[in-house]
Design a protein around this motif. Structure first.
Motif, PDB file in Angstrom:
ATOM      1  N   ALA A 320      -8.876 -58.114  -2.584  1.00 26.01           N
ATOM      2  CA  ALA A 320      -8.072 -57.568  -1.490  1.00 26.01           C
ATOM      3  C   ALA A 320      -7.941 -56.058  -1.622  1.00 26.01           C
ATOM      4  O   ALA A 320      -7.825 -55.343  -0.628  1.00 26.01           O
ATOM      5  N   SER A 321      -7.962 -55.596  -2.858  1.00 27.50           N
ATOM      6  CA  SER A 321      -7.857 -54.163  -3.128  1.00 27.50           C
ATOM      7  C   SER A 321      -8.302 -53.902  -4.554  1.00 27.50           C
ATOM      8  O   SER A 321      -8.637 -54.840  -5.302  1.00 27.50           O
ATOM      9  N   VAL A 322      -8.267 -52.638  -4.945  1.00 28.29           N
ATOM     10  CA  VAL A 322      -8.648 -52.261  -6.302  1.00 28.29           C
ATOM     11  C   VAL A 322      -7.744 -52.918  -7.340  1.00 28.29           C
ATOM     12  O   VAL A 322      -8.149 -53.140  -8.484  1.00 28.29           O
ATOM     13  N   LYS A 323      -6.538 -53.277  -6.953  1.00 29.68           N
ATOM     14  CA  LYS A 323      -5.596 -53.892  -7.891  1.00 29.68           C
ATOM     15  C   LYS A 323      -6.039 -55.284  -8.327  1.00 29.68           C
ATOM     16  O   LYS A 323      -5.543 -55.795  -9.335  1.00 29.68           O
ATOM     17  N   ASP A 324      -6.956 -55.883  -7.603  1.00 29.98           N
ATOM     18  CA  ASP A 324      -7.477 -57.189  -8.011  1.00 29.98           C
ATOM     19  C   ASP A 324      -8.407 -57.068  -9.213  1.00 29.98           C
ATOM     20  O   ASP A 324      -8.406 -57.933 -10.100  1.00 29.98           O
ATOM     21  N   TYR A 325      -9.235 -56.024  -9.255  1.00 29.74           N
ATOM     22  CA  TYR A 325     -10.227 -55.922 -10.321  1.00 29.74           C
ATOM     23  C   TYR A 325      -9.915 -54.826 -11.346  1.00 29.74           C
ATOM     24  O   TYR A 325     -10.741 -54.529 -12.203  1.00 29.74           O
ATOM     25  N   PHE A 326      -8.704 -54.239 -11.264  1.00 23.87           N
ATOM     26  CA  PHE A 326      -8.198 -53.353 -12.315  1.00 23.87           C
ATOM     27  C   PHE A 326      -6.858 -53.896 -12.798  1.00 23.87           C
ATOM     28  O   PHE A 326      -6.071 -54.416 -12.015  1.00 23.87           O
ATOM     29  N   PHE A 327      -6.605 -53.770 -14.096  1.00 16.15           N
ATOM     30  CA  PHE A 327      -5.315 -54.180 -14.638  1.00 16.15           C
ATOM     31  C   PHE A 327      -4.197 -53.329 -14.043  1.00 16.15           C
ATOM     32  O   PHE A 327      -4.397 -52.158 -13.713  1.00 16.15           O
ATOM     33  N   ASP A 328      -3.003 -53.942 -13.926  1.00 11.80           N
ATOM     34  CA  ASP A 328      -1.841 -53.198 -13.450  1.00 11.80           C
ATOM     35  C   ASP A 328      -1.508 -52.090 -14.443  1.00 11.80           C
ATOM     36  O   ASP A 328      -1.313 -52.346 -15.634  1.00 11.80           O
ATOM     37  N   ASP A 329      -1.434 -50.877 -13.950  1.00 10.79           N
ATOM     38  CA  ASP A 329      -1.150 -49.737 -14.816  1.00 10.79           C
ATOM     39  C   ASP A 329      -0.751 -48.576 -13.924  1.00 10.79           C
ATOM     40  O   ASP A 329      -1.255 -48.445 -12.800  1.00 10.79           O
ATOM     41  N   VAL A 330       0.124 -47.726 -14.426  1.00  6.34           N
ATOM     42  CA  VAL A 330       0.569 -46.579 -13.644  1.00  6.34           C
ATOM     43  C   VAL A 330      -0.616 -45.686 -13.288  1.00  6.34           C
ATOM     44  O   VAL A 330      -0.625 -45.025 -12.244  1.00  6.34           O
ATOM     45  N   ARG A 331      -1.662 -45.707 -14.109  1.00  6.45           N
ATOM     46  CA  ARG A 331      -2.841 -44.868 -13.855  1.00  6.45           C
ATOM     47  C   ARG A 331      -3.671 -45.366 -12.694  1.00  6.45           C
ATOM     48  O   ARG A 331      -4.381 -44.626 -12.059  1.00  6.45           O
ATOM     49  N   THR A 332      -3.617 -46.672 -12.450  1.00  5.09           N
ATOM     50  CA  THR A 332      -4.462 -47.253 -11.407  1.00  5.09           C
ATOM     51  C   THR A 332      -3.697 -47.555 -10.118  1.00  5.09           C
ATOM     52  O   THR A 332      -4.303 -48.020  -9.156  1.00  5.09           O
ATOM     53  N   GLU A 333      -2.408 -47.286 -10.093  1.00  3.01           N
ATOM     54  CA  GLU A 333      -1.621 -47.579  -8.891  1.00  3.01           C
ATOM     55  C   GLU A 333      -2.121 -46.826  -7.670  1.00  3.01           C
ATOM     56  O   GLU A 333      -2.084 -47.339  -6.556  1.00  3.01           O
ATOM     57  N   ALA A 334      -2.571 -45.587  -7.898  1.00  2.00           N
ATOM     58  CA  ALA A 334      -3.058 -44.773  -6.782  1.00  2.00           C
ATOM     59  C   ALA A 334      -4.562 -44.925  -6.568  1.00  2.00           C
ATOM     60  O   ALA A 334      -5.166 -44.208  -5.770  1.00  2.00           O
ATOM     61  N   GLY A 335      -5.189 -45.877  -7.279  1.00  3.16           N
ATOM     62  CA  GLY A 335      -6.635 -46.063  -7.173  1.00  3.16           C
ATOM     63  C   GLY A 335      -7.047 -46.709  -5.871  1.00  3.16           C
ATOM     64  O   GLY A 335      -6.239 -47.304  -5.156  1.00  3.16           O
ATOM     65  N   ASN A 336      -8.327 -46.596  -5.571  1.00  2.00           N
ATOM     66  CA  ASN A 336      -8.851 -47.231  -4.350  1.00  2.00           C
ATOM     67  C   ASN A 336     -10.338 -47.520  -4.538  1.00  2.00           C
ATOM     68  O   ASN A 336     -10.944 -47.128  -5.511  1.00  2.00           O
TER      69      ASN A 336
END
Length: 336
Positions: A320-336
């Motif tokens: 659904a978004s980058v959050k599906d294939y990256f671990f939850d982390d403050v560094r990846t919250e703004a990822g896309n």
């Protein structure tokens, strides 16, 4: 309780204590796979400056860091699944392949980006000005055909040119080859390889070393701007069972990114020293200082590739978004 039972009970208790001891000392051990190129500079700096050890010590553990050099997303993915490494370094394509394959099992997900870098498809064939000009006699070197991020970007560009049914049209003239070997082939000539979809500094060495070399495709054009082509990923088990080690690793990456931004000259020397690279230092510095190159841990512009790979059936599950294939982390919250 008879003698046999007492002996068996003692053995079980001893084994349990030994297992508990092993588990207690699991924190601190980390095996990291990297490949070739300036895209791994953050790892080079972390290794040279012993940043993982530094942050692990601050967390109260002694880190045992092992660095493993591999080539190609397939080799990296195999090493991760077999338990021979803890952190995989490869392209977004291999990450998405493994994320899809391990959902509900090992649950492999992204840890961080290694930064944004433009990847160039370089050709020495004067007749090749665009993808449409490649013919049956051309050969494109890639880290891993059909798996590497270079191969996936090439497929995405092909799909836009010829349609989704023809997304892998150029796979038939693509060849799996490590970047250093591809550079040698393009600069020296004399082999069937006349094109290479690489990464820094190999693409820049080709452009500087062969007057016929020219850029046919820029990954930023395909992905819609600066993009995190190379990333780090791990299994859910490693992350959950080694929280202090994992945190030390990602904190070390952040510090490495800051180090490179503040000390590009020192970072260039570290790259040459740790990778034993035969590269002109001035050329390397131009790459590191290139405004299009950004050393950062947050992933950027990765979802277009994820959506494409699902659309053509390369992965079964659509994130659904980058959050599906990256671990939850403050560094990846703004990822896309």
């Amino acid at each position: 309780m008879n003698r046999f039972t007492r002996t068996a009970s003692l053995w079980i208790a001893t084994a349990a204590l030994a297992l508990a001891s092993l588990e207690a000392h699991a924190e601190g051990r980390i095996r990291i796979a990297e490949q070739f190129g300036v895209v791994y500079l953050m790892l080079n700096v972390a290794q040279d400056q012993k940043l993982i050890e530094k942050h692990a010590k601050a967390a109260g553990i002694d880190a045992q860091v092992e660095w493993i050099k591999l080539s190609g997303g397939s080799a990296v993915n195999d090493a991760l699944l077999s338990g021979n490494i803890d952190i995989a370094g490869a392209g977004v394509g291999p990450l998405l392949t493994l994320w899809d394959r391990t959902r509900g099992k090992q649950n492999v997900r992204g840890v961080a980006s290694l930064g944004n870098f433009p990847f160039y498809l370089v050709s020495t064939n004067p007749a090749v000005k665009s993808l449409a000009d490649f013919g049956d006699k051309d050969r494109i070197a890639l880290p891993a055909v059909g798996v590497s991020v270079q191969s996936r970007v090439l497929q995405l560009a092909s799909a836009r040119l010829w349609g989704d049914k023809e997304f892998n049209r150029l796979d038939r003239i693509s060849v799996t080859l490590p970047h250093p070997d591809a550079v040698a082939a393009l600069i020296k000539g004399g082999t069937e390889i006349n094109a290479h979809f690489g990464n820094p500094p190999f693409q820049e060495q080709e452009l500087a070393g062969n007057p016929k070399a020219h850029i046919v495709l820029d990954s930023y054009q395909v992905l819609g701007g600066p993009a995190s082509a190379t990333v780090l990923y791990a299994t859910e088990k490693f992350r959950n069972e080694n929280p202090k080690t994992y945190r030390a690793f990602v904190d070390a990456l952040d510090e490495a990114a800051q180090f490179i931004a503040a000390n590009p000259e020192k970072a260039a020397d570290i790259y040459i020293r740790t990778s034993d690279a035969k590269i002109d230092r001035a050329l390397l510095l131009r790459i590191i200082k290139n405004p299009e190159v950004q050393f950062k841990t947050a992933p950027q512009n990765t979802y277009a590739l994820a959506e494409f790979m699902h659309r053509v059936g390369a992965i079964r599950n659509k994130p659904a978004s980058v959050k599906d294939y990256f671990f939850d982390d403050v560094r990846t919250e703004a990822g896309n």
